[in-house]
Scaffold this active site. Sequence first.
Site, PDB file in Angstrom:
ATOM      1  N   TYR A  20       8.834  -7.371   0.326  1.00 29.78           N
ATOM      2  CA  TYR A  20       8.482  -5.816   0.294  1.00 29.78           C
ATOM      3  C   TYR A  20       6.991  -5.267   0.377  1.00 29.78           C
ATOM      4  CZ  TYR A  20       8.828  -0.798  -1.571  1.00 29.78           C
ATOM      5  OH  TYR A  20       8.678   0.243  -1.805  1.00 29.78           O
ATOM      6  N   LYS A  70       4.974  -3.502   3.186  1.00 23.59           N
ATOM      7  CA  LYS A  70       4.560  -2.173   3.039  1.00 23.59           C
ATOM      8  C   LYS A  70       2.730  -2.515   3.140  1.00 23.59           C
ATOM      9  CE  LYS A  70       7.768   0.265   1.691  1.00 23.59           C
ATOM     10  NZ  LYS A  70       8.317   1.472   2.768  1.00 23.59           N
TER      11      LYS A  70
END
Length: 313
Positions: free
Chosen positions: A170, A174
């Site tokens: 993640y 991002k």
Amino acid sequence: MTAVNSAPNFGGVDAINLTGTVAVVTGSGRGLGLAYGKALGKAGASVVVNDVDPAAVDEAVGAIRAAGGQAVGVAAAVGSSETAELLVDTAVRSFGRLDVMVTNAGILRDRVLWKMTDDDFDDVVRVHLRGTFTCARAAAIRMREQGEGGRLVLVGSPAGQRGNFGQTNYAAAKAGIAAMARTWALELARADIMVNAVVPVAATAMTRTIAAFAPAIEESERTGDPLPDWLRRDEGLGTADDAAGLIVFLASPVARGITGQAIGVGGDRLTLWAHPREKVVAFASGGWSAEAIAEQWAGGVGADPETYGIPAG
């Protein structure tokens, strides 16, 4: 960090009206995406709702329409070029054009590094990073054809800015999204397409898993009382609706010229994130040997190392 405008004066800005604007919001069946879609619709925009869950799509479309907005839905998983093109085609077929693409869709597969599987990594990168790429590319092609500019609003995360325990996949995705925002801001400037990353923090299914926040979020949901000030102001964590105003602002003519930025929002906080930059520089004639670096590090370049990880409290 510099604090500004703790009590801003809104008297000089008219209510933002997005009538005639057409927006796609991926992952908008629930949570932050739903808040974005509803806020855009309330401001007058026509919205293409997207989610992998058909029932969530139908409910979100109904909620936007019930509030007086226009909306259609597409139930499809984000990541492939086919889904991205379907979303853009749906916007054009339903409303005649596309002005705003909000790439919000995401999933979590949290594991520490030594337990993370290939599928855990690939699934998250496919939805967050590849999904942002394919949807932004399809939108940019359409916006350039229209020749009237546009907006790409890419949803990032504090994890991508600072890293977070258990979120290799993640955080990497991002961080890549923030880098793409800066790159695309350069590439699309001549087409008058503004590209920004937003870094929202809100009480959603994702943040409910954070042990320090969970009791306050659960108590607020049980009683209907606002989240406490220490969360809203100090941690910058509020409701999903608290983060939606930034999306409306970036979609509007008022935000023309704002591009290549990473902007945070949550609770009572609005922030501008710094871009990576050289913090300290030292020079050695002829270059740096390992021994020279070791001798110089503690009292020079490495004297004030950067922090990492999302601060807790």
